[in-house]
Design an enzyme around this catalytic site. Structure first.
Site, mmCIF file in Angstrom:
data_model
loop_
_atom_site.group_PDB
_atom_site.id
_atom_site.type_symbol
_atom_site.label_atom_id
_atom_site.label_comp_id
_atom_site.label_asym_id
_atom_site.label_seq_id
_atom_site.Cartn_x
_atom_site.Cartn_y
_atom_site.Cartn_z
ATOM 1 N N LYS A 134 -8.511 -13.612 -44.337
ATOM 2 C CA LYS A 134 -8.292 -14.124 -45.701
ATOM 3 C C LYS A 134 -7.053 -13.473 -46.304
ATOM 4 C CE LYS A 134 -9.590 -10.203 -48.031
ATOM 5 N NZ LYS A 134 -8.616 -9.317 -48.677
ATOM 6 N N PRO B 211 -5.196 -8.268 -38.314
ATOM 7 C CA PRO B 211 -4.785 -6.868 -38.423
ATOM 8 C C PRO B 211 -5.928 -5.967 -38.881
ATOM 9 C CG PRO B 211 -3.438 -8.297 -39.855
ATOM 10 C CD PRO B 211 -4.372 -9.178 -39.105
ATOM 11 N N VAL B 212 -5.947 -4.725 -38.368
ATOM 12 C CA VAL B 212 -7.027 -3.790 -38.705
ATOM 13 C C VAL B 212 -6.594 -2.964 -39.923
ATOM 14 C CG1 VAL B 212 -8.428 -1.867 -37.849
ATOM 15 C CG2 VAL B 212 -7.721 -3.690 -36.289
ATOM 16 N N GLY C 287 -5.858 -5.419 -45.049
ATOM 17 C CA GLY C 287 -6.040 -6.167 -46.289
ATOM 18 C C GLY C 287 -6.329 -7.634 -46.046
ATOM 19 N N MET C 288 -6.744 -7.974 -44.803
ATOM 20 C CA MET C 288 -7.062 -9.372 -44.486
ATOM 21 C C MET C 288 -8.525 -9.533 -44.074
ATOM 22 S SD MET C 288 -3.588 -10.777 -42.737
ATOM 23 C CE MET C 288 -3.886 -12.470 -43.275
ATOM 24 N N ALA C 289 -9.320 -8.496 -44.375
ATOM 25 C CA ALA C 289 -10.778 -8.538 -44.188
ATOM 26 C C ALA C 289 -11.223 -8.823 -42.757
ATOM 27 C CB ALA C 289 -11.412 -9.545 -45.160
ATOM 28 N N GLY C 290 -10.507 -8.248 -41.795
ATOM 29 C CA GLY C 290 -10.843 -8.480 -40.385
ATOM 30 C C GLY C 290 -12.223 -7.955 -40.012
ATOM 31 N N SER D 246 -14.785 -7.528 -42.009
ATOM 32 C CA SER D 246 -15.766 -8.405 -42.668
ATOM 33 C C SER D 246 -15.881 -9.719 -41.900
ATOM 34 C CB SER D 246 -15.314 -8.712 -44.104
ATOM 35 O OG SER D 246 -15.180 -7.519 -44.830
ATOM 36 N N ALA D 247 -14.750 -10.218 -41.401
ATOM 37 C CA ALA D 247 -14.761 -11.464 -40.617
ATOM 38 C C ALA D 247 -15.631 -11.285 -39.381
ATOM 39 C CB ALA D 247 -13.328 -11.838 -40.223
ATOM 40 N N ASP E 150 -16.613 -8.669 -48.932
ATOM 41 C CA ASP E 150 -15.774 -9.740 -48.379
ATOM 42 C C ASP E 150 -16.488 -10.557 -47.305
ATOM 43 O OD1 ASP E 150 -13.755 -8.857 -50.008
ATOM 44 O OD2 ASP E 150 -12.536 -7.980 -48.406
HETATM 45 P P1 ATP Z 1 -10.431 -5.605 -46.677
HETATM 46 O O1 ATP Z 1 -9.335 -6.612 -46.741
HETATM 47 O O2 ATP Z 1 -11.835 -6.239 -46.622
HETATM 48 O O3 ATP Z 1 -10.335 -4.487 -47.624
HETATM 49 P P2 ATP Z 1 -9.152 -4.547 -44.360
HETATM 50 O O4 ATP Z 1 -8.633 -5.810 -43.747
HETATM 51 O O5 ATP Z 1 -8.178 -3.730 -45.112
HETATM 52 O O6 ATP Z 1 -10.396 -4.908 -45.239
HETATM 53 P P3 ATP Z 1 -10.608 -4.030 -41.944
HETATM 54 O O7 ATP Z 1 -9.719 -4.489 -40.838
HETATM 55 O O8 ATP Z 1 -11.715 -4.926 -42.327
HETATM 56 O O9 ATP Z 1 -9.757 -3.652 -43.232
HETATM 57 O O10 ATP Z 1 -11.168 -2.604 -41.492
HETATM 58 C C1 ATP Z 1 -11.324 -1.489 -42.308
HETATM 59 C C2 ATP Z 1 -11.938 -0.373 -41.452
HETATM 60 O O11 ATP Z 1 -13.219 -0.788 -40.995
HETATM 61 C C3 ATP Z 1 -11.136 -0.076 -40.193
HETATM 62 O O12 ATP Z 1 -10.252 0.985 -40.409
HETATM 63 C C4 ATP Z 1 -12.183 0.255 -39.157
HETATM 64 O O13 ATP Z 1 -12.332 1.660 -38.998
HETATM 65 C C5 ATP Z 1 -13.503 -0.257 -39.704
HETATM 66 N N1 ATP Z 1 -14.105 -1.335 -38.895
HETATM 67 C C6 ATP Z 1 -15.392 -1.438 -38.581
HETATM 68 N N2 ATP Z 1 -15.638 -2.535 -37.861
HETATM 69 C C7 ATP Z 1 -14.491 -3.173 -37.703
HETATM 70 C C8 ATP Z 1 -14.123 -4.378 -37.033
HETATM 71 N N3 ATP Z 1 -15.008 -5.140 -36.377
HETATM 72 N N4 ATP Z 1 -12.824 -4.745 -37.100
HETATM 73 C C9 ATP Z 1 -11.940 -3.986 -37.784
HETATM 74 N N5 ATP Z 1 -12.239 -2.822 -38.398
HETATM 75 C C10 ATP Z 1 -13.500 -2.412 -38.366
#
Ligand code: ATP
Length: 309
Positions: free
Chosen positions: A11, A104-105, A108-111, A113-114, A146
């Protein structure tokens, strides 16, 4: 069925309005989510092992360039989701989860949560539970703010801490470029910095409200108006923690992006383009900017977590 694969989108936030810090530690938000065609895939399979009683009920593996950044412990959000689903039924179920990671981990794209949303859909199918989407939405909201949107997809406004969702009417397809940065930004840290900057400036957090200009732009499919209406209250905090993002945003604007903003808590930057062609041109122009690790193009809105054909 011995294996179910679910495709789930990333997202971008078209508007992220952050209100005051609540007593429960969350912020009141108005969060306009938009699902884009950058996907993770989660496969839930029946485990093949000789001695089922000795094995952990839920295993997880991650594949892809970003695999090293994702925990393969019980902290993985896909594992937490599968466990929450099994707990809901009061029975113990087993599954091996395989995540093919492209989102991306900590970007900020809720990976994460996805992946949680995808695991709910995949295990619901694998275990033959037949829970309706509304029940999955409830479990999703307990896992994270998310997660419900990753089930729903499309474009939607989230209120409360972002988990109370209402779908939004949109027209047409929007084309995006995402500039991925090296390393992630921790979401709690960015919210903390947002509170700190507001306190330092003596600014009280406003009550968040959805932008009428944004709603109209989405309804009419007006890409220029949408570019003007994009906003993110977390952006100053993300820029304070990662100053190089200012360069990336400026480069996108200089090269003709109709809108440029940090996605959620960052550090991914999102650029809105007039067409698919312009998105590809823009991607080529910003890929070498300092602090930008790679670029991807995507379009939205797309559906939420869906069993792959
Ligand atoms: P948001 O946009 O919801 O704030 P984000 O995109 O910034 O989230 P995510 O990629 O969702 O961040 O991951 C945040 C942290 O969650 C990661 O640093 C990781 O340690 C942990 N995590 C746990 N499970 C997962 C997963 N399946 N994929 C990615 N990260 C995960």
């Amino acid at each position: 069925m011995s294996a179910i694969t679910v495709r789930v989108p990333a997202k971008v936030n078209l508007q992220l309005a952050v209100g005051p810090l609540r007593e429960d530690g969350y912020h009141d938000l108005v969060n306009v989510f938009h699902a884009v065609s950058l996907f993770d895939e989660v496969t839930a399979a029946e485990p093949f092992d000789v001695n089922p009683s000795a094995a952990a009920p839920l295993g997880v593996r991650v594949e892809g360039d970003l695999a090293g950044e994702v925990p393969v412990s019980d902290d993985n959000l896909a594992v937490r989701a599968a466990r929450a689903l099994a707990d809901r039924t009061g029975r113990s179920y087993r599954a091996d989860l395989l995540i093919r990671k492209s989102i991306p981990v900590a970007g900020g794209m809720a990976g994460g949560s996805a992946d949680a949303a995808a695991a709910l859909v995949a295990c619901n199918e694998l275990w033959g539970l037949g829970l309706p989407r509304e029940d999955l939405m409830e479990i999703a909201a307990d896992i994270g703010s998310d997660v419900p949107f990753a089930l729903l997809g499309g474009t939607a406004v989230g209120t409360g801490r972002g988990e109370r969702l209402a779908p939004l009417e949109t027209a047409g397809v929007f084309h995006w470029v995402f500039a991925l940065a090296d390393g992630g930004l921790s979401t709690p840290r960015v919210y903390g910095e947002c509170d700190r900057l507001r306190e330092e400036a003596g600014v009280a957090a406003p009550t968040p409200a959805v932008s009428e200009a944004l709603l109209a732009a989405l309804r009419e499919g007006d890409v220029r108006a949408l570019g003007q209406a994009l906003s993110n209250d977390l952006q100053p905090a993300a820029l304070a923690l990662r100053p190089s993002l200012a360069n990336t945003l400026a480069a996108g604007r200089e090269h003709g992006a109709l809108g440029a903003l940090v996605s959620g808590s960052g550090p991914t930057c999102a650029f809105l383009a007039e067409s698919a062609e312009r998105a590809h041109e823009l991607a080529a122009l910003i890929k070498d900017v300092d602090g930008c690790r790679s670029v991807v193009t995507a379009s939205g809105p797309v559906p939420g977590a869906t069993v792959a054909g």
